[in-house]
Design a protein around this motif. Structure first.
Motif, PDB file in Angstrom:
ATOM      1  N   GLU A  92       0.823  -1.212   0.000  1.00 50.53           N
ATOM      2  CA  GLU A  92       0.000   0.000   0.000  1.00 50.53           C
ATOM      3  C   GLU A  92       0.860   1.266   0.000  1.00 50.53           C
ATOM      4  OE1 GLU A  92      -3.456   2.131   2.792  1.00 50.53           O
ATOM      5  OE2 GLU A  92      -2.646   0.161   3.311  1.00 50.53           O
ATOM      6  N   ILE A  93       1.894   1.285   0.813  1.00 51.43           N
ATOM      7  CA  ILE A  93       2.750   2.458   0.944  1.00 51.43           C
ATOM      8  C   ILE A  93       3.610   2.685  -0.300  1.00 51.43           C
ATOM      9  CG2 ILE A  93       4.730   3.407   2.214  1.00 51.43           C
ATOM     10  CD1 ILE A  93       3.560   1.998   4.720  1.00 51.43           C
ATOM     11  N   ASN A  94       4.062   1.595  -0.917  1.00 50.16           N
ATOM     12  CA  ASN A  94       5.007   1.704  -2.029  1.00 50.16           C
ATOM     13  C   ASN A  94       4.393   1.511  -3.407  1.00 50.16           C
ATOM     14  OD1 ASN A  94       7.898   1.823  -0.705  1.00 50.16           O
ATOM     15  ND2 ASN A  94       6.752   0.302   0.459  1.00 50.16           N
ATOM     16  N   SER A  95       3.080   1.393  -3.475  1.00 47.02           N
ATOM     17  CA  SER A  95       2.419   1.055  -4.734  1.00 47.02           C
ATOM     18  C   SER A  95       2.554   2.122  -5.813  1.00 47.02           C
ATOM     19  CB  SER A  95       0.930   0.780  -4.489  1.00 47.02           C
ATOM     20  OG  SER A  95       0.294   1.933  -3.952  1.00 47.02           O
ATOM     21  N   LYS A  96       2.845   3.353  -5.425  1.00 47.24           N
ATOM     22  CA  LYS A  96       2.947   4.431  -6.413  1.00 47.24           C
ATOM     23  C   LYS A  96       4.358   4.604  -6.966  1.00 47.24           C
ATOM     24  CE  LYS A  96      -0.967   7.070  -4.609  1.00 47.24           C
ATOM     25  NZ  LYS A  96      -1.846   6.555  -5.676  1.00 47.24           N
ATOM     26  N   VAL A  97       5.311   3.887  -6.416  1.00 46.07           N
ATOM     27  CA  VAL A  97       6.693   4.054  -6.877  1.00 46.07           C
ATOM     28  C   VAL A  97       7.371   2.737  -7.263  1.00 46.07           C
ATOM     29  CG1 VAL A  97       7.097   6.193  -5.621  1.00 46.07           C
ATOM     30  CG2 VAL A  97       7.524   4.003  -4.489  1.00 46.07           C
ATOM     31  N   ALA A 113      -0.594 -12.855  -1.479  1.00 52.50           N
ATOM     32  CA  ALA A 113      -1.843 -12.303  -0.937  1.00 52.50           C
ATOM     33  C   ALA A 113      -1.815 -10.782  -0.967  1.00 52.50           C
ATOM     34  CB  ALA A 113      -2.057 -12.804   0.487  1.00 52.50           C
ATOM     35  N   ALA A 114      -0.663 -10.203  -0.636  1.00 46.97           N
ATOM     36  CA  ALA A 114      -0.549  -8.747  -0.601  1.00 46.97           C
ATOM     37  C   ALA A 114      -0.633  -8.133  -1.996  1.00 46.97           C
ATOM     38  CB  ALA A 114       0.767  -8.347   0.053  1.00 46.97           C
ATOM     39  N   LEU A 115      -0.198  -8.881  -2.999  1.00 46.48           N
ATOM     40  CA  LEU A 115      -0.184  -8.365  -4.375  1.00 46.48           C
ATOM     41  C   LEU A 115      -1.428  -8.762  -5.168  1.00 46.48           C
ATOM     42  CD1 LEU A 115       3.551  -8.977  -5.324  1.00 46.48           C
ATOM     43  CD2 LEU A 115       2.433  -6.770  -4.983  1.00 46.48           C
ATOM     44  N   ARG A 116      -2.319  -9.523  -4.541  1.00 51.16           N
ATOM     45  CA  ARG A 116      -3.523  -9.964  -5.249  1.00 51.16           C
ATOM     46  C   ARG A 116      -4.361  -8.741  -5.658  1.00 51.16           C
ATOM     47  NH1 ARG A 116      -5.276 -13.643  -1.652  1.00 51.16           N
ATOM     48  NH2 ARG A 116      -3.822 -15.149  -2.554  1.00 51.16           N
ATOM     49  N   GLY A 117      -4.633  -8.636  -6.933  1.00 50.77           N
ATOM     50  CA  GLY A 117      -5.413  -7.514  -7.437  1.00 50.77           C
ATOM     51  C   GLY A 117      -4.605  -6.248  -7.662  1.00 50.77           C
ATOM     52  N   PHE A 118      -3.304  -6.322  -7.451  1.00 50.34           N
ATOM     53  CA  PHE A 118      -2.458  -5.130  -7.619  1.00 50.34           C
ATOM     54  C   PHE A 118      -2.377  -4.728  -9.088  1.00 50.34           C
ATOM     55  CE2 PHE A 118       1.722  -3.316  -8.584  1.00 50.34           C
ATOM     56  CZ  PHE A 118       1.728  -2.222  -7.747  1.00 50.34           C
ATOM     57  N   ASP A 157      -1.195   2.690 -13.658  1.00 48.60           N
ATOM     58  CA  ASP A 157      -1.319   4.143 -13.497  1.00 48.60           C
ATOM     59  C   ASP A 157      -0.077   4.735 -12.846  1.00 48.60           C
ATOM     60  OD1 ASP A 157      -3.816   4.126 -14.644  1.00 48.60           O
ATOM     61  OD2 ASP A 157      -4.904   4.154 -12.740  1.00 48.60           O
ATOM     62  N   ALA A 158       0.448   4.033 -11.847  1.00 45.84           N
ATOM     63  CA  ALA A 158       1.652   4.515 -11.169  1.00 45.84           C
ATOM     64  C   ALA A 158       2.842   4.503 -12.124  1.00 45.84           C
ATOM     65  CB  ALA A 158       1.950   3.639  -9.949  1.00 45.84           C
ATOM     66  N   ALA A 159       2.929   3.469 -12.960  1.00 45.24           N
ATOM     67  CA  ALA A 159       4.021   3.387 -13.930  1.00 45.24           C
ATOM     68  C   ALA A 159       3.963   4.553 -14.895  1.00 45.24           C
ATOM     69  CB  ALA A 159       3.944   2.061 -14.694  1.00 45.24           C
ATOM     70  N   LEU A 160       2.779   4.881 -15.368  1.00 44.56           N
ATOM     71  CA  LEU A 160       2.625   5.997 -16.308  1.00 44.56           C
ATOM     72  C   LEU A 160       2.972   7.325 -15.643  1.00 44.56           C
ATOM     73  CD1 LEU A 160       1.840   6.974 -19.095  1.00 44.56           C
ATOM     74  CD2 LEU A 160      -0.565   7.012 -18.356  1.00 44.56           C
ATOM     75  N   SER A 161       2.589   7.481 -14.383  1.00 42.63           N
ATOM     76  CA  SER A 161       2.904   8.701 -13.651  1.00 42.63           C
ATOM     77  C   SER A 161       4.421   8.870 -13.503  1.00 42.63           C
ATOM     78  CB  SER A 161       2.245   8.669 -12.270  1.00 42.63           C
ATOM     79  OG  SER A 161       2.573   9.809 -11.517  1.00 42.63           O
ATOM     80  N   LEU A 162       5.109   7.781 -13.168  1.00 41.06           N
ATOM     81  CA  LEU A 162       6.563   7.826 -13.043  1.00 41.06           C
ATOM     82  C   LEU A 162       7.211   8.111 -14.393  1.00 41.06           C
ATOM     83  CD1 LEU A 162       7.204   4.755 -10.702  1.00 41.06           C
ATOM     84  CD2 LEU A 162       7.596   7.153 -10.128  1.00 41.06           C
TER      85      LEU A 162
END
Length: 209
Positions: A118-123, A145-150, A154-159
């Motif tokens: 959750e904290i690092n999903s944008k980078v 389990a933590a990455l299920r549905g990840f 959008d974050a890749a395009l923003s970067l």
């Protein structure tokens, strides 16, 4: 019965002693506990009695130390285990401490992995997140389990937009650098290709082409 053949201070932790039985390293023990139970070189002692002394004295100290550590830092089971071993606690004490912490819900690798994503999903992309969590000792099951549905598209395009600001997208050397940047962040080639294609489309619209 066995004989305590050596008691010596640890170089990194002078409050603890390395204890040898019958010429071989047996365990480490708190210096105050050694004094309290009159452990000294040449003393004969039953290994079972020694185990009880060390376990009882170290169990609370290990728990208090671990509790203080996780109150200041978010940690995985592996991290706390490593810290306890680094402090000189034996395997039995370390595992009992970890079991107690997990039983109270103070250590939860599944929750740690969820929050980390959750904290690092944008980078970071899924591959980088998985590698980082694996390095922290999180199990494959908890990572999955933590990455299920990840979805990091959008974050890749923003970067990519941020990285490509002012850059020539028709320059193959630059697009190679951009691709390397995104793959290093953990994004797959499909995401990389999609980002570059979208950036070029946006540039064409801006230029009125």
């Amino acid at each position: 019965m066995s004989e305590i053949t050596k008691l010596e201070k640890q170089s990194k932790n002078p409050d603890r002693l390395n204890l040898h039985l019958d010429g071989k390293f047996y365990c480490s023990v708190d210096a105050l506990v050694a004094a309290k139970h009159t452990l000294y070189e040449g003393k004969e002692i039953d290994p079972a009695e020694l185990d009880g002394i060390v376990l009882e004295s170290d169990r609370q100290r290990a728990f208090d130390y671990a509790l203080d550590y996780i109150s200041r830092y978010t940690a995985t089971v592996k991290k706390v285990r490593d810290k306890l071993y680094a402090k000189g606690f034996g395997r039995a004490v370390v595992e009992l401490t970890l079991e107690k912490l997990q039983g109270y819900g103070y250590l939860d690798d599944a929750e740690y992995a969820r929050r980390f994503v959750e904290i690092n999903s944008k980078v970071k992309g899924a591959k980088r997140l998985a590698l980082d969590l694996k390095a922290k000792g999180v199990s494959e099951e908890n990572i999955a389990a933590a990455l299920r549905g990840f979805d990091g598209s959008d974050a890749a395009l923003s970067l990519a937009r941020r990285h490509a600001r002012g850059k020539d997208l028709d320059d193959r050397n630059y697009t190679a650098k951009l691709a390397h940047y995104l793959t290093y962040r953990g994004y797959g080639w499909d995401d990389v290709a999609r980002c570059i294609s979208e950036l070029k489309r946006e540039r064409e619209e801006e230029d009125g082409r």
